[in-house]
Design a protein around this motif. Structure first.
Motif, PDB file in Angstrom:
ATOM      1  N   GLY A  26     -28.777  -6.003  -8.205  1.00 33.25           N
ATOM      2  CA  GLY A  26     -30.197  -6.314  -8.356  1.00 33.25           C
ATOM      3  C   GLY A  26     -30.553  -6.690  -9.778  1.00 33.25           C
ATOM      4  N   ALA A  27     -29.971  -5.955 -10.746  1.00 34.22           N
ATOM      5  CA  ALA A  27     -30.220  -6.271 -12.152  1.00 34.22           C
ATOM      6  C   ALA A  27     -29.677  -7.651 -12.506  1.00 34.22           C
ATOM      7  N   PHE A  28     -28.492  -7.950 -11.971  1.00 38.40           N
ATOM      8  CA  PHE A  28     -27.909  -9.276 -12.219  1.00 38.40           C
ATOM      9  C   PHE A  28     -28.779 -10.374 -11.636  1.00 38.40           C
ATOM     10  N   LEU A  50     -24.677   2.318  -7.340  1.00 41.04           N
ATOM     11  CA  LEU A  50     -24.722   1.683  -8.666  1.00 41.04           C
ATOM     12  C   LEU A  50     -24.401   0.198  -8.563  1.00 41.04           C
ATOM     13  N   ALA A  51     -23.498  -0.152  -7.636  1.00 36.66           N
ATOM     14  CA  ALA A  51     -23.169  -1.573  -7.427  1.00 36.66           C
ATOM     15  C   ALA A  51     -24.388  -2.321  -6.906  1.00 36.66           C
ATOM     16  N   ASN A  65     -17.662  -4.801  -0.293  1.00 40.50           N
ATOM     17  CA  ASN A  65     -17.374  -3.504   0.326  1.00 40.50           C
ATOM     18  C   ASN A  65     -18.087  -2.374  -0.405  1.00 40.50           C
ATOM     19  N   LEU A  66     -18.054  -2.449  -1.731  1.00 36.98           N
ATOM     20  CA  LEU A  66     -18.705  -1.422  -2.530  1.00 36.98           C
ATOM     21  C   LEU A  66     -20.220  -1.477  -2.356  1.00 36.98           C
ATOM     22  N   ILE A  67     -20.753  -2.700  -2.326  1.00 38.73           N
ATOM     23  CA  ILE A  67     -22.196  -2.871  -2.194  1.00 38.73           C
ATOM     24  C   ILE A  67     -22.680  -2.408  -0.822  1.00 38.73           C
ATOM     25  N   MET A  68     -21.944  -2.751   0.242  1.00 33.67           N
ATOM     26  CA  MET A  68     -22.360  -2.397   1.590  1.00 33.67           C
ATOM     27  C   MET A  68     -22.392  -0.879   1.783  1.00 33.67           C
ATOM     28  N   ARG A  69     -21.496  -0.168   1.106  1.00 35.01           N
ATOM     29  CA  ARG A  69     -21.486   1.295   1.224  1.00 35.01           C
ATOM     30  C   ARG A  69     -22.699   1.909   0.550  1.00 35.01           C
ATOM     31  N   GLY A  70     -23.308   1.169  -0.382  1.00 38.06           N
ATOM     32  CA  GLY A  70     -24.456   1.711  -1.081  1.00 38.06           C
ATOM     33  C   GLY A  70     -25.784   1.291  -0.519  1.00 38.06           C
ATOM     34  N   ILE A  71     -25.782   0.354   0.451  1.00 36.14           N
ATOM     35  CA  ILE A  71     -27.051  -0.108   1.000  1.00 36.14           C
ATOM     36  C   ILE A  71     -27.725   0.983   1.824  1.00 36.14           C
ATOM     37  N   VAL A  72     -26.930   1.738   2.608  1.00 42.08           N
ATOM     38  CA  VAL A  72     -27.469   2.830   3.421  1.00 42.08           C
ATOM     39  C   VAL A  72     -27.285   4.136   2.662  1.00 42.08           C
ATOM     40  N   ILE A  96     -23.597 -20.103  -7.182  1.00 47.75           N
ATOM     41  CA  ILE A  96     -22.179 -19.732  -7.136  1.00 47.75           C
ATOM     42  C   ILE A  96     -21.896 -18.384  -7.785  1.00 47.75           C
ATOM     43  N   PRO A  97     -22.388 -18.068  -9.002  1.00 44.32           N
ATOM     44  CA  PRO A  97     -22.079 -16.758  -9.606  1.00 44.32           C
ATOM     45  C   PRO A  97     -22.505 -15.582  -8.735  1.00 44.32           C
ATOM     46  N   THR A  98     -23.713 -15.626  -8.179  1.00 47.02           N
ATOM     47  CA  THR A  98     -24.177 -14.539  -7.316  1.00 47.02           C
ATOM     48  C   THR A  98     -23.287 -14.411  -6.083  1.00 47.02           C
ATOM     49  N   PHE A  99     -22.913 -15.533  -5.506  1.00 50.71           N
ATOM     50  CA  PHE A  99     -22.054 -15.525  -4.317  1.00 50.71           C
ATOM     51  C   PHE A  99     -20.690 -14.921  -4.632  1.00 50.71           C
ATOM     52  N   ILE A 100     -20.121 -15.297  -5.772  1.00 52.39           N
ATOM     53  CA  ILE A 100     -18.797 -14.773  -6.147  1.00 52.39           C
ATOM     54  C   ILE A 100     -18.851 -13.269  -6.355  1.00 52.39           C
ATOM     55  N   ILE A 101     -19.888 -12.798  -7.038  1.00 49.85           N
ATOM     56  CA  ILE A 101     -20.015 -11.363  -7.289  1.00 49.85           C
ATOM     57  C   ILE A 101     -20.150 -10.599  -5.981  1.00 49.85           C
ATOM     58  N   PHE A 102     -20.942 -11.108  -5.057  1.00 47.91           N
ATOM     59  CA  PHE A 102     -21.120 -10.410  -3.781  1.00 47.91           C
ATOM     60  C   PHE A 102     -19.827 -10.398  -2.969  1.00 47.91           C
TER      61      PHE A 102
END
Length: 625
Positions: free
Chosen positions: A553-555, A547-548, A613-620, A602-608
């Protein structure tokens, strides 16, 4: 599990392959980083150094580069103004070099002169005030805008009324061009905007000023035009033996040399601003005759034209007072100055006042030459110490100047976004709604296909993935026409609805949902949980990583939207940040565009960073159940 087993990694061929792979990856990383560093470096630059493709701007560590930028900004990016006042012939600010030496005696006397001698406001120009080439406000220009806001209690309506302007925001309020002060047509009475600019100028430190050189202006606006830059051509025409135009001075009174007198008269009586021209009281009778002849000897006729109540022609202002009345009176004075005998005219200006001050202080030229480390032939040939003063100011305030250059492009972008429209608010709402709808609608669709054995599941997925084959712009016009028929243009619905369902997101979510243990759902059903409870408390809770990824992606899609956002929301009140930044590219310099791109990232960088950690767990997507 790794691609290579432990024993396989010890093989020489495998080691070589791994080394090559790492080398290529590192090389690829460098090729990505270097252009990014060039863009970051470019965001700190201006016209003088924008084409220096270095990862670190040179003025960060070089005084010569800082001096070039300082002079460019101080003279409002006008090379003509610099050449006139510094008696130079540079064709680019990047060609400036540091002075060989600072003459402390000249600087000290100049400081005393500017403190003690009160000069008219039009003798000096405020530097760091306006940008003719870069289209962005330097330090004094920004302060001028704040000064106006404070003066008019932040009422743009009142400012527009007084200044006869039609600005739609304070961002549209810019300093007026002031580089023609020495020209005949310039007058403070011409507009309220000019008067405000000079009122603001008198409140600023003198180190921001540069003073007009009549010598330099005479050479470049008349002599260059008539005789070219070759001094031999001038010498031949005038019977003189100057080695260069830098030796030439504009005399206070008409020269004895007949040819020089013609040039002097043409420049003074036709081109030079009236504030630098003093007319002898002996010419007053000629002035009265001029007025009497023009107005047919009728003072009432003159009063009707002037809007005055003079009793006779003797009451009409003469000399400096004539410059204050403006209107037709100023026009008459201008015409009179153009036709009187040059012998009645005496010039005044910063250079002449400077020379008079030194003459009074030192009495003889030999004493002055010792104090100034110079070899002037006479007081009349002493120029203003422009180069010494500029260099000394740069060294004394180098930290402040360098910080101004580092921050001003970014300040310009932030002010643009804050003062112009509602771009930040619109983007925030757009991104928030896009994320909420995306992580609500798409998971529901994916959950239905994952939980239930629908006979057409794979056909639906294939259909959803097929939509990815078409570029977004293919559907832009149909979406626009549909939204227009529904009356949703220039609303948040127009931005959100077309992208609320994403085939790729549903595909990813279904794959992730399929990996969740079925035993969890069976246990939940035995405990009496309905589908909503299982969807929300089990599926959504365990799917935070994917979901993250979907939310990110939606952001990115909403935050980076430009073309579609502009097509469906053409009203400025609904423009997002990206639309405003696109417009900014047409209104300003390339270096400001670089700063805008960095700020936008900057906003995209801050969010990432905070959710990596949450995003990386969802990539695979997990494959083991």
């Amino acid at each position: 599990m790794g691609l290579l087993r432990t024993q396989g990694k010890k093989d020489l061929g495998t080691i070589i392959v791994i080394v090559i792979m790492y080398f290529l990856l590192i090389t690829g990383g460098i090729t990505m980083i270097y252009p990014f560093l060039i863009m970051i470096s470019g965001s700190f630059k201006s016209g003088v150094d924008i084409y220096d493709y270095d990862a670190i701007p040179r003025y960060f560590y070089s005084n010569e580069a800082l001096y070039q930028k300082y002079i460019e900004t101080k003279y409002n990016e006008s090379l003509t103004e610099y050449n006139e006042n510094a008696r130079d012939d540079k064709f680019n600010f990047a060609k400036l070099t540091l002075p060989d030496k600072i003459h402390e005696g000249r600087i000290k006397d100049w400081q005393e002169f500017t403190d003690k001698v009160k000069m008219p406001s039009t003798y000096g120009i405020l530097g760091n005030f306006i940008s003719y080439n870069n289209k962005m406000l330097p330090e004094m220009g920004r302060k001028y805008r704040k000064w106006l806001q404070k003066k008019w209690n932040n009422s743009l309506k009142e400012y527009n009324r007084v200044h006869d302007a039609s600005s739609t925001s304070w961002l549209m309020v810019n300093p007026p061009p002031i580089n023609s002060v020495a020209g005949r047509s310039f007058t403070l009475a011409a507009s309220k905007t000019l008067s405000s600019a000079f009122e603001f100028k008198t409140e600023q430190p003198s180190r921001y000023y540069y003073y007009l050189s009549l010598d330099g202006r005479y050479v470049r606006t008349l002599l260059y035009m008539k005789y070219g830059k070759n001094i031999e051509t001038y010498n031949k025409a005038h019977g003189t033996n100057y080695k260069s135009y830098n030796e030439f001075i504009l005399t206070r009174t008409v020269p004895e040399n007949k040819k020089q007198a013609e040039d002097w008269t043409e420049f003074v009586q036709k081109q030079l601003n009236l504030r630098y021209i003093s007319v002898s009281p002996k010419a007053k009778a000629d002035f009265l005759n001029f007025l009497s002849k023009k107005y047919e000897g009728s003072i009432s006729f003159l009063n009707k034209i002037y809007g005055t109540k003079y009793k006779n022609f003797e009451e009409v202002p003469y000399l400096e007072d004539a410059l204050k009345i403006g209107g037709t009176g100023l026009v008459d004075w201008n015409v009179f100055v153009m036709q009187i005998s040059p012998r009645y005219i005496t010039l005044t200006g910063p250079e002449f006042l400077w020379q008079d001050y030194l003459k009074e202080k030192y009495k003889n030229i030999k004493t002055l030459n010792q104090a100034h480390e110079a070899e002037y032939a006479s007081f009349e040939k002493i120029p203003m110490p422009t180069e010494d003063v500029n260099y000394q100011n740069m060294l004394k305030h180098s930290k402040q100047i360098r910080w101004e250059f580092i921050t001003r492009n970014y300040i310009h972008v932030f002010q643009y976004l804050l003062l112009q429209g509602r771009g930040i608010w619109n983007t925030f709402v757009y991104c928030l709604l896009s994320i909420l709808i995306t992580i609500t609608v798409n998971p529901m669709a994916a959950y239905a296909m994952s939980r239930f054995n629908l006979p057409s599941t794979y056909k639906i997925i294939l259909f959803l993935l097929a939509t990815m084959a078409f570029p977004p712009m293919v559907t832009a016009i149909p979406n626009f026409l549909l939204l227009k028929q529904l009356g949703m243009l220039n609303t948040f619905w127009a931005l959100i609805l077309p992208g609320m369902v994403n085939g790729y997101s549903i595909f990813l979510l279904k794959g992730f949902f399929d990996s969740l243990p079925r035993e969890l759902y069976e246990s939940a059903m035995l405990d009496g949980a309905n589908e909503w409870v299982m969807f929300w408390n089990i599926t959504m809770y365990l799917s935070k990583p994917i979901l993250a990824v979907i939310a990110l992606g939606a952001f990115n899609g909403a935050y980076g939207a430009f073309m579609f956002a502009f097509i469906v929301c053409q009203d400025e009140k609904m423009w997002t940040i990206m639309v405003w930044l696109y417009q900014l590219q047409d209104l300003t310099h390339q270096s400001v565009t670089f700063a805008a791109l960095i700020i936008a990232a900057i906003p995209t960088f801050i969010i990432f960073v905070f959710a990596q950690n949450l995003i990386m767990r969802g990539i695979v997507v997990p494959t083991e159940k």
